[in-house]
Design a protein around this motif. Structure first.
Motif, mmCIF file in Angstrom:
data_model
loop_
_atom_site.group_PDB
_atom_site.id
_atom_site.type_symbol
_atom_site.label_atom_id
_atom_site.label_comp_id
_atom_site.label_asym_id
_atom_site.label_seq_id
_atom_site.Cartn_x
_atom_site.Cartn_y
_atom_site.Cartn_z
ATOM 1 N N LYS A 38 0.462 -1.421 0.126
ATOM 2 C CA LYS A 38 -0.016 -0.014 0.087
ATOM 3 C C LYS A 38 0.891 1.811 -0.066
ATOM 4 C CE LYS A 38 -2.541 -1.744 3.812
ATOM 5 N NZ LYS A 38 -2.151 -2.986 3.340
ATOM 6 N N LEU A 39 2.588 0.955 -0.289
ATOM 7 C CA LEU A 39 2.981 2.171 -0.751
ATOM 8 C C LEU A 39 3.480 2.338 -1.500
ATOM 9 C CD1 LEU A 39 5.820 0.875 2.781
ATOM 10 C CD2 LEU A 39 4.119 2.503 2.624
ATOM 11 N N SER A 40 2.954 3.928 -1.838
ATOM 12 C CA SER A 40 3.596 4.043 -3.534
ATOM 13 C C SER A 40 5.479 3.258 -3.591
ATOM 14 C CB SER A 40 3.539 5.961 -3.689
ATOM 15 O OG SER A 40 4.551 6.295 -3.835
ATOM 16 N N ILE A 41 5.874 3.778 -5.179
ATOM 17 C CA ILE A 41 7.668 3.705 -5.045
ATOM 18 C C ILE A 41 8.292 4.472 -4.268
ATOM 19 C CG2 ILE A 41 9.160 4.063 -7.220
ATOM 20 C CD1 ILE A 41 7.868 1.514 -7.320
ATOM 21 N N THR A 42 7.683 5.670 -3.938
ATOM 22 C CA THR A 42 8.473 6.651 -3.331
ATOM 23 C C THR A 42 8.039 6.123 -1.841
ATOM 24 O OG1 THR A 42 7.849 8.351 -5.126
ATOM 25 C CG2 THR A 42 8.795 9.442 -2.992
ATOM 26 N N SER A 43 7.463 5.765 -1.342
ATOM 27 C CA SER A 43 7.394 5.297 -0.096
ATOM 28 C C SER A 43 8.127 4.105 0.168
ATOM 29 C CB SER A 43 5.867 5.797 0.139
ATOM 30 O OG SER A 43 5.063 6.837 0.449
ATOM 31 N N PHE A 44 7.912 3.046 -0.977
ATOM 32 C CA PHE A 44 8.063 2.096 -0.129
ATOM 33 C C PHE A 44 9.540 2.168 -0.421
ATOM 34 C CE2 PHE A 44 10.149 -1.951 -1.562
ATOM 35 C CZ PHE A 44 8.718 -2.800 -0.981
ATOM 36 N N ALA A 45 10.110 3.426 -1.254
ATOM 37 C CA ALA A 45 11.850 3.103 -1.562
ATOM 38 C C ALA A 45 12.210 3.849 -0.099
ATOM 39 C CB ALA A 45 12.328 4.317 -2.516
ATOM 40 N N LYS A 46 11.774 5.152 0.132
ATOM 41 C CA LYS A 46 12.482 5.585 2.301
ATOM 42 C C LYS A 46 12.362 4.765 2.794
ATOM 43 C CE LYS A 46 9.614 9.624 1.885
ATOM 44 N NZ LYS A 46 8.639 10.578 2.214
ATOM 45 N N ALA A 47 11.324 3.320 3.040
ATOM 46 C CA ALA A 47 11.043 2.130 3.665
ATOM 47 C C ALA A 47 12.410 1.324 3.990
ATOM 48 C CB ALA A 47 9.308 1.613 3.809
ATOM 49 N N VAL A 48 12.568 0.971 2.330
ATOM 50 C CA VAL A 48 13.362 -0.307 2.420
ATOM 51 C C VAL A 48 14.959 -0.445 2.160
ATOM 52 C CG1 VAL A 48 11.340 -2.158 1.754
ATOM 53 C CG2 VAL A 48 12.985 -0.638 0.045
ATOM 54 N N VAL A 49 14.755 0.832 1.022
ATOM 55 C CA VAL A 49 15.966 1.597 1.246
ATOM 56 C C VAL A 49 17.223 1.439 2.673
ATOM 57 C CG1 VAL A 49 18.176 3.318 -0.093
ATOM 58 C CG2 VAL A 49 16.286 2.367 -1.287
ATOM 59 N N PRO A 50 16.828 1.964 3.395
ATOM 60 C CA PRO A 50 17.752 2.320 4.767
ATOM 61 C C PRO A 50 17.993 0.330 5.191
ATOM 62 C CG PRO A 50 16.288 4.000 4.768
ATOM 63 C CD PRO A 50 15.611 2.754 3.765
ATOM 64 N N CYS A 51 17.198 -0.031 4.565
ATOM 65 C CA CYS A 51 17.462 -1.662 5.024
ATOM 66 C C CYS A 51 18.392 -2.408 4.543
ATOM 67 C CB CYS A 51 15.850 -2.218 5.374
ATOM 68 S SG CYS A 51 14.201 -1.348 6.477
ATOM 69 N N GLY A 52 19.092 -2.172 3.378
ATOM 70 C CA GLY A 52 19.489 -2.340 2.414
ATOM 71 C C GLY A 52 19.536 -2.838 1.100
ATOM 72 N N THR A 53 17.916 -2.770 0.640
ATOM 73 C CA THR A 53 17.334 -3.280 0.202
ATOM 74 C C THR A 53 17.587 -2.318 -1.418
ATOM 75 O OG1 THR A 53 16.047 -4.465 0.555
ATOM 76 C CG2 THR A 53 15.584 -3.928 -1.536
ATOM 77 N N THR A 54 18.210 -2.514 -2.301
ATOM 78 C CA THR A 54 18.837 -0.838 -3.447
ATOM 79 C C THR A 54 18.006 -2.112 -5.141
ATOM 80 O OG1 THR A 54 20.590 -2.275 -4.138
ATOM 81 C CG2 THR A 54 20.949 -0.556 -2.307
ATOM 82 N N CYS A 55 17.799 -3.384 -5.086
ATOM 83 C CA CYS A 55 16.684 -3.275 -6.184
ATOM 84 C C CYS A 55 16.061 -4.290 -5.891
ATOM 85 C CB CYS A 55 17.857 -4.086 -6.990
ATOM 86 S SG CYS A 55 19.972 -3.030 -7.253
ATOM 87 N N ILE A 56 14.969 -3.828 -6.422
ATOM 88 C CA ILE A 56 14.219 -5.086 -6.726
ATOM 89 C C ILE A 56 13.557 -5.802 -8.281
ATOM 90 C CG2 ILE A 56 12.705 -4.304 -4.789
ATOM 91 C CD1 ILE A 56 10.497 -2.878 -6.815
ATOM 92 N N VAL A 57 13.235 -7.015 -8.223
ATOM 93 C CA VAL A 57 12.565 -6.831 -9.802
ATOM 94 C C VAL A 57 11.505 -7.226 -9.559
ATOM 95 C CG1 VAL A 57 12.503 -9.235 -11.313
ATOM 96 C CG2 VAL A 57 14.397 -8.803 -9.263
ATOM 97 N N SER A 58 10.280 -6.416 -10.318
ATOM 98 C CA SER A 58 8.590 -6.469 -10.328
ATOM 99 C C SER A 58 8.473 -6.161 -11.884
ATOM 100 C CB SER A 58 8.349 -5.386 -9.407
ATOM 101 O OG SER A 58 7.468 -4.919 -9.318
#
Length: 595
Positions: A89-109
């Protein structure tokens, strides 16, 4: 990621130290996933690329920015190999703000949920949003939309003709989510998409839960390269012995890692090199409480995987499976500089993140302000359907009084629905839901203004004692799914979503208990993960107050329209037998009252 001759010249010269690096990371321990070694090494970065590792003193100039990594381990950015980010339920921007600090730099979608509600125009807007974010999205063109059998209703139908165009786009890295049923049933659009992929030398990404034996062989003969759905480790082993790359899924509702990792820890350690990870569907709450791909790496280590192997599973293995290892997956010259600073391989706590050569996160927060773009009408959340009445959610039969034998879709975990036969009362031609027997009404309402479909069936497992809940975010087609013990509350829930442009809602006694607005296509929000997590908690608590004891009531519900998983589903065209791939009548028999 675009490359021209001038850029190639610059990078070649930077690699030869003929020009100085823009930044150098010094003092860290390099986790080299290519050689399975950990050793002291510095890293030189020019523009967005790694240009040298090891002794990089000769790459330092007067303007080179020095980043101190003393006491830290340098790990490649993590890759989520199969993800519907929209389900958070997070937009791409909101999702990036959440997961990039966790170390996720790439997704396949496949970004398929956006396509289902806004078509190619909306997809292009999402591509532009991705470009402005620190998160890379390697897009696979959905093999078709919708994924459902029989075909349900979406705003845009992805066909073979679409593939002829989009497989030539620079954003396209393969064909996404190719489900087993579509291949084995020899669906024309699906085979057309795969034929285009073969012609364009594109990898084909699979979705084949419980595919074994001859069905697996037939599926593989279509050219499918990898799969992200296995229900036990024996299935993982069989698929890998038959040549597949395997992604082990650990989502917010399907916790498969502990079982599936046994293929590596108990059966054959050599399989590890072709195993990688994905989350598929994850909630904002889980990201905040557990992390994202970093959490999956830690789980693998906890379950007996060597830390180096677990890190490879989270990075280079996924890159190789998707044929993107020339871009990401390792800290080596020529690769995009996506680099994590962690405390140690054993504990794997991410302390800072570099993406595209720039420090973007430190201490679990972005180092800069990232804002969502202004949304156009294309990605608006207008629901183009007529308001409902309670009569729309009353199951009428050609019998005034008596009992009805009905087939209720009984949820057994989030991705399995089994047959449950229930005897329900019939009053004034209406089959009555029965909370004592845990038999509720469920419906899917078409919301794109194409045909006005409304389906109706019975479901069990949610244990609601009253009220209703509804969601306009509901993969694979994102029509409105609603369930409840009361037809009037079901109608109120659906109408509230129509009036407010989509979201998720809980209703009881005619009153709105909780509501989460999803203004981006009716499926996502630009709110931060913390706010979405807070709203998720309120929705879940409201559902629990109505009697539900499932861990994620709305998520379990919005998976009901997925027809690629056993044994039953419901879409706007009706309840579906997922084995026969056809709609069915949930009324098994009628027993009139003897007068």
């Amino acid at each position: 990621m675009q490359m021209d001759k001038d850029r190639l010249k610059r990078l070649i010269r930077a690699g030869r130290s003929q020009v100085s690096a823009h930044r150098v990371i010094r003092g860290g321990q390099l986790v080299n996933v290519m050689s399975s070694e950990i050793y002291p090494a510095d890293v030189a970065i020019y523009e967005d690329r790694v240009v040298a590792i090891g002794d990089v003193q000769g790459y330092i100039g007067d303007e080179t920015d020095i980043i101190d990594a003393t006491g830290k381990f340098l790990v490649p950015g993590l890759i989520d190999g199969h993800l519907h980010s929209e389900c958070s339920k997070l937009s791409i921007t909101s999702f990036a703000k959440a997961v990039v600090p966790c170390g996720t730099t790439c997704i396949v979608s496949g970004l398929d949920e956006y396509i289902s509600v806004s078509g190619i125009e909306g997809l292009k807007e999402v591509f532009a949003e991705i470009e402005a974010s620190p998160l890379k999205v390697f897009w696979g063109a959905p093999y078709k939309t919708p994924y459902t059998f029989p075909q349900s209703t979406v705003s845009y139908n992805f066909t073979q003709e679409t593939h002829k165009e989009v497989q030539t786009w620079p954003e396209c890295f393969g064909v996404w989510e190719t489900v087993r049923e579509a291949v084995l049933e020899e669906d024309d659009d699906t085979l057309g998409a795969l034929a285009e992929a073969h012609a364009n030398r594109m990898p084909i990404f699979g979705c084949a839960p419980m595919a074994r034996g001859k069905d697996l062989n037939g599926y593989l003969c279509a050219g499918v390269r990898l799969d992200h759905e296995s229900y036990d480790h024996e299935e993982v082993v069989e698929k890998m012995r038959n040549g597949m790359h395997m992604l082990i899924r650990e989502s917010s509702v399907t916790h498969f890692l502990k079982e599936n990792i046994r293929a590596v820890t108990e059966v054959n350690p050599a399989l590890a090199r072709r195993v990688s990870f994905c989350t598929d569907d994850v909630t904002a709450t889980d990201i905040l409480e557990k992390g994202h791909m970093d959490h999956v790496v830690r789980l693998a280590i906890k379950d007996g995987v060597d830390p180096m192997t677990a890190i490879q599973m989270g990075s280079i293995n996924s890159a190789e499976a998707y044929r993107i290892d020339h871009l990401v997956g390792s800290i080596t010259p020529g690769k995009i500089a996506d680099i994590l600073f962690i405390d140690s391989p054993e504990t794997f706590n991410v302390e800072a993140v570099i993406t595209g050569g720039k420090l973007v996160s430190k201490g679990r927060d972005l180092t800069y302000e990232l804002n969502a773009p202004k949304r156009s009408a294309v990605l608006s959340s207008e629901l183009k359907c007529e308001k409902t009445t309670k009569e729309d959610f009353e199951f009428r039969v050609d019998m005034e009084e008596g009992t009805a034998e009905v087939l209720s879709m009984n949820v057994v975990g989030p991705f399995v629905r089994k047959r449950r036969d229930v005897t329900l009362k019939v009053k004034n031609h209406i089959v009555q839901p029965d909370t004592e027997q845990d038999a509720l009404m469920v419906s899917v309402v078409e919301r794109f203004g194409r045909n006005g479909n409304k389906s109706l069936a019975f479901c069990s497992g949610w244990k609601l004692k009253k009220g209703a809940m509804a969601s306009s975010a509901a993969p694979d087609d994102n029509n409105i799914v609603v369930m409840g013990a009361d037809a009037n509350d079901m109608s109120i829930a659906v109408n509230h979503l129509i009036e407010n442009g989509g979201g998720q809602v809980i209703v009881e006694g005619g009153e709105i208990l909780e509501f989460l607005s999803l203004p981006v296509g009716g499926i996502a929000s630009d709110l931060d993960a913390k706010e979405i997590a807070h709203r998720e908690a309120l929705l879940n608590a409201a559902a629990q107050a109505l009697g539900c004891d499932l861990p994620e009531p709305l998520m379990y519900m919005f998976f009901l329209p997925i027809t690629a998983i056993p044994d039953y589903a419901i879409t706007d065209v009706g309840p579906v037998d997922c084995i026969a791939l056809e709609t069915f009548d949930p009324i098994l028999g009628l027993n009139p009252t003897k007068g």
